[in-house]
Scaffold this motif. Structure first.
Motif, PDB file in Angstrom:
ATOM      1  N   ARG A 188      34.299 -23.530 -79.021  1.00  0.00           N
ATOM      2  CA  ARG A 188      33.786 -23.481 -80.401  1.00  0.00           C
ATOM      3  C   ARG A 188      32.884 -24.695 -80.578  1.00  0.00           C
ATOM      4  NH1 ARG A 188      37.709 -23.835 -84.568  1.00  0.00           N
ATOM      5  NH2 ARG A 188      36.501 -22.458 -85.888  1.00  0.00           N
ATOM      6  N   TYR A 189      31.688 -24.463 -81.090  1.00  0.00           N
ATOM      7  CA  TYR A 189      30.721 -25.545 -81.225  1.00  0.00           C
ATOM      8  C   TYR A 189      29.706 -25.196 -82.304  1.00  0.00           C
ATOM      9  CZ  TYR A 189      28.212 -22.290 -78.205  1.00  0.00           C
ATOM     10  OH  TYR A 189      27.633 -21.160 -77.674  1.00  0.00           O
ATOM     11  N   LEU A 190      28.978 -26.212 -82.797  1.00  0.00           N
ATOM     12  CA  LEU A 190      27.947 -25.970 -83.794  1.00  0.00           C
ATOM     13  C   LEU A 190      26.752 -25.297 -83.136  1.00  0.00           C
ATOM     14  CD1 LEU A 190      28.030 -29.251 -85.909  1.00  0.00           C
ATOM     15  CD2 LEU A 190      28.925 -26.995 -86.534  1.00  0.00           C
ATOM     16  N   PHE A 191      26.176 -24.365 -83.878  1.00  0.00           N
ATOM     17  CA  PHE A 191      25.091 -23.534 -83.361  1.00  0.00           C
ATOM     18  C   PHE A 191      24.212 -23.140 -84.540  1.00  0.00           C
ATOM     19  CE2 PHE A 191      23.523 -19.230 -82.330  1.00  0.00           C
ATOM     20  CZ  PHE A 191      22.911 -19.481 -81.123  1.00  0.00           C
ATOM     21  N   THR A 192      22.927 -22.977 -84.310  1.00  0.00           N
ATOM     22  CA  THR A 192      21.998 -22.592 -85.370  1.00  0.00           C
ATOM     23  C   THR A 192      21.505 -21.171 -85.159  1.00  0.00           C
ATOM     24  OG1 THR A 192      21.242 -24.878 -85.613  1.00  0.00           O
ATOM     25  CG2 THR A 192      19.820 -23.160 -86.523  1.00  0.00           C
ATOM     26  N   GLU A 193      21.591 -20.378 -86.211  1.00  0.00           N
ATOM     27  CA  GLU A 193      20.938 -19.067 -86.250  1.00  0.00           C
ATOM     28  C   GLU A 193      19.897 -19.129 -87.350  1.00  0.00           C
ATOM     29  OE1 GLU A 193      22.496 -15.240 -85.579  1.00  0.00           O
ATOM     30  OE2 GLU A 193      24.462 -16.033 -85.023  1.00  0.00           O
ATOM     31  N   PHE A 194      18.776 -18.460 -87.135  1.00  0.00           N
ATOM     32  CA  PHE A 194      17.638 -18.570 -88.035  1.00  0.00           C
ATOM     33  C   PHE A 194      17.559 -17.400 -89.005  1.00  0.00           C
ATOM     34  CE2 PHE A 194      16.892 -20.993 -84.229  1.00  0.00           C
ATOM     35  CZ  PHE A 194      16.625 -22.231 -84.777  1.00  0.00           C
ATOM     36  N   HIS A 195      17.023 -17.695 -90.186  1.00  0.00           N
ATOM     37  CA  HIS A 195      16.924 -16.715 -91.264  1.00  0.00           C
ATOM     38  C   HIS A 195      16.173 -15.472 -90.782  1.00  0.00           C
ATOM     39  CE1 HIS A 195      16.163 -14.895 -95.141  1.00  0.00           C
ATOM     40  NE2 HIS A 195      16.911 -15.829 -95.731  1.00  0.00           N
ATOM     41  N   TRP A 196      16.651 -14.328 -91.208  1.00  0.00           N
ATOM     42  CA  TRP A 196      16.083 -13.034 -90.852  1.00  0.00           C
ATOM     43  C   TRP A 196      14.579 -12.987 -91.130  1.00  0.00           C
ATOM     44  CZ3 TRP A 196      17.980  -8.780 -88.448  1.00  0.00           C
ATOM     45  CH2 TRP A 196      17.209  -7.612 -88.532  1.00  0.00           C
ATOM     46  N   ASP A 197      14.157 -13.623 -92.213  1.00  0.00           N
ATOM     47  CA  ASP A 197      12.752 -13.593 -92.608  1.00  0.00           C
ATOM     48  C   ASP A 197      11.837 -14.306 -91.621  1.00  0.00           C
ATOM     49  OD1 ASP A 197      13.584 -12.192 -94.837  1.00  0.00           O
ATOM     50  OD2 ASP A 197      13.276 -13.845 -96.245  1.00  0.00           O
ATOM     51  N   ASN A 198      12.399 -15.085 -90.677  1.00  0.00           N
ATOM     52  CA  ASN A 198      11.584 -15.704 -89.624  1.00  0.00           C
ATOM     53  C   ASN A 198      11.021 -14.641 -88.685  1.00  0.00           C
ATOM     54  OD1 ASN A 198      11.782 -18.423 -90.331  1.00  0.00           O
ATOM     55  ND2 ASN A 198      13.669 -18.694 -89.191  1.00  0.00           N
ATOM     56  N   GLY A 199      11.658 -13.490 -88.654  1.00  0.00           N
ATOM     57  CA  GLY A 199      11.190 -12.392 -87.808  1.00  0.00           C
ATOM     58  C   GLY A 199      11.762 -12.451 -86.408  1.00  0.00           C
ATOM     59  N   PRO A 200      11.530 -11.369 -85.654  1.00  0.00           N
ATOM     60  CA  PRO A 200      12.060 -11.289 -84.299  1.00  0.00           C
ATOM     61  C   PRO A 200      11.339 -12.269 -83.371  1.00  0.00           C
ATOM     62  CG  PRO A 200      10.842  -9.279 -84.889  1.00  0.00           C
ATOM     63  CD  PRO A 200      10.807 -10.198 -86.066  1.00  0.00           C
ATOM     64  N   PRO A 201      11.986 -12.680 -82.319  1.00  0.00           N
ATOM     65  CA  PRO A 201      13.323 -12.290 -81.888  1.00  0.00           C
ATOM     66  C   PRO A 201      14.416 -13.221 -82.399  1.00  0.00           C
ATOM     67  CG  PRO A 201      12.327 -13.549 -80.143  1.00  0.00           C
ATOM     68  CD  PRO A 201      11.313 -13.469 -81.274  1.00  0.00           C
ATOM     69  N   PHE A 202      14.035 -14.303 -83.102  1.00  0.00           N
ATOM     70  CA  PHE A 202      15.030 -15.318 -83.456  1.00  0.00           C
ATOM     71  C   PHE A 202      15.628 -15.174 -84.843  1.00  0.00           C
ATOM     72  CE2 PHE A 202      12.184 -17.307 -80.317  1.00  0.00           C
ATOM     73  CZ  PHE A 202      13.094 -17.392 -79.279  1.00  0.00           C
ATOM     74  N   GLY A 203      15.003 -14.450 -85.744  1.00  0.00           N
ATOM     75  CA  GLY A 203      15.531 -14.296 -87.090  1.00  0.00           C
ATOM     76  C   GLY A 203      16.701 -13.329 -87.115  1.00  0.00           C
ATOM     77  N   THR A 204      17.929 -13.867 -87.088  1.00  0.00           N
ATOM     78  CA  THR A 204      19.118 -13.024 -86.970  1.00  0.00           C
ATOM     79  C   THR A 204      20.136 -13.221 -88.090  1.00  0.00           C
ATOM     80  OG1 THR A 204      20.178 -14.666 -85.553  1.00  0.00           O
ATOM     81  CG2 THR A 204      18.958 -12.906 -84.444  1.00  0.00           C
ATOM     82  N   ALA A 205      19.918 -14.202 -88.969  1.00  0.00           N
ATOM     83  CA  ALA A 205      20.912 -14.517 -89.997  1.00  0.00           C
ATOM     84  C   ALA A 205      20.488 -13.977 -91.358  1.00  0.00           C
ATOM     85  CB  ALA A 205      21.126 -16.025 -90.081  1.00  0.00           C
ATOM     86  N   ASN A 206      21.395 -13.238 -91.979  1.00  0.00           N
ATOM     87  CA  ASN A 206      21.198 -12.686 -93.316  1.00  0.00           C
ATOM     88  C   ASN A 206      22.120 -13.425 -94.285  1.00  0.00           C
ATOM     89  OD1 ASN A 206      19.584  -9.954 -93.101  1.00  0.00           O
ATOM     90  ND2 ASN A 206      20.937 -10.023 -91.323  1.00  0.00           N
ATOM     91  N   PRO A 207      21.602 -14.383 -95.086  1.00  0.00           N
ATOM     92  CA  PRO A 207      22.462 -15.058 -96.055  1.00  0.00           C
ATOM     93  C   PRO A 207      22.812 -14.109 -97.201  1.00  0.00           C
ATOM     94  CG  PRO A 207      20.204 -15.796 -96.301  1.00  0.00           C
ATOM     95  CD  PRO A 207      20.239 -14.893 -95.105  1.00  0.00           C
ATOM     96  N   LEU A 208      24.091 -14.052 -97.534  1.00  0.00           N
ATOM     97  CA  LEU A 208      24.566 -13.115 -98.549  1.00  0.00           C
ATOM     98  C   LEU A 208      25.008 -13.797 -99.834  1.00  0.00           C
ATOM     99  CD1 LEU A 208      26.683 -10.828 -96.212  1.00  0.00           C
ATOM    100  CD2 LEU A 208      24.286 -10.548 -96.910  1.00  0.00           C
ATOM    101  N   GLU A 209      25.500 -15.052 -99.711  1.00  0.00           N
ATOM    102  CA  GLU A 209      26.044 -15.724-100.890  1.00  0.00           C
ATOM    103  C   GLU A 209      26.002 -17.237-100.690  1.00  0.00           C
ATOM    104  OE1 GLU A 209      30.249 -15.731-103.407  1.00  0.00           O
ATOM    105  OE2 GLU A 209      30.194 -14.812-101.419  1.00  0.00           O
ATOM    106  N   ALA A 210      25.458 -17.957-101.675  1.00  0.00           N
ATOM    107  CA  ALA A 210      25.508 -19.418-101.677  1.00  0.00           C
ATOM    108  C   ALA A 210      26.886 -19.825-102.176  1.00  0.00           C
ATOM    109  CB  ALA A 210      24.415 -19.993-102.570  1.00  0.00           C
ATOM    110  N   LEU A 211      27.588 -20.675-101.417  1.00  0.00           N
ATOM    111  CA  LEU A 211      28.973 -21.014-101.746  1.00  0.00           C
ATOM    112  C   LEU A 211      29.131 -22.388-102.376  1.00  0.00           C
ATOM    113  CD1 LEU A 211      30.506 -19.549 -98.484  1.00  0.00           C
ATOM    114  CD2 LEU A 211      30.586 -18.542-100.768  1.00  0.00           C
TER     115      LEU A 211
END
Length: 115
Positions: free
Chosen positions: A48-71
């Protein structure tokens, strides 16, 4: 990973906030404005380690994260996977950020990483 209809657009995400996200590897991530990424806890091959996924709006192939709710806003700085020690070639894990994300997951009843 597919687009999620409830996704918060990139221009509405706030630097330093923890988001519940829908992505390949993360359920929770702290948004980092400079690269439009979400730093969260990833689980891979028993680690288990820290990792970055990029916002979907960045586009393919790296935009894979869909934020659903600010907590909530994250009190830990910097929002980076690793911290420099003495030089640009020596790094250590950002343990404070890892522990804070894990604690928030426990409080919210959300597993930080997608398994």
């Amino acid at each position: 990973m597919e687009d999620h209809p409830g996704r918060i657009p990139i221009d509405q995400c706030h630097h330093g906030w923890l988001y519940r996200i829908y992505s390949r590897n993360l359920n929770l991530g702290v948004y980092r404005q400079e690269d439009h990424g979400f730093v969260g806890i990833r689980h891979k091959m028993g680690a288990r380690y820290l990792f970055t996924e990029f916002h979907w709006d960045n586009g393919p192939p790296f935009g894979t994260a869909n934020p659903l709710e600010a907590l909530c806003e994250c009190p830990i700085l910097p929002i980076d996977e690793c911290l420099e020690r003495k030089s640009r070639t020596e790094f250590m894990d950002n343990v404070s950020l890892f522990e804070w994300i894990e604690e928030q997951g426990q409080k919210l009843g959300i597993t930080p990483e997608s398994c």
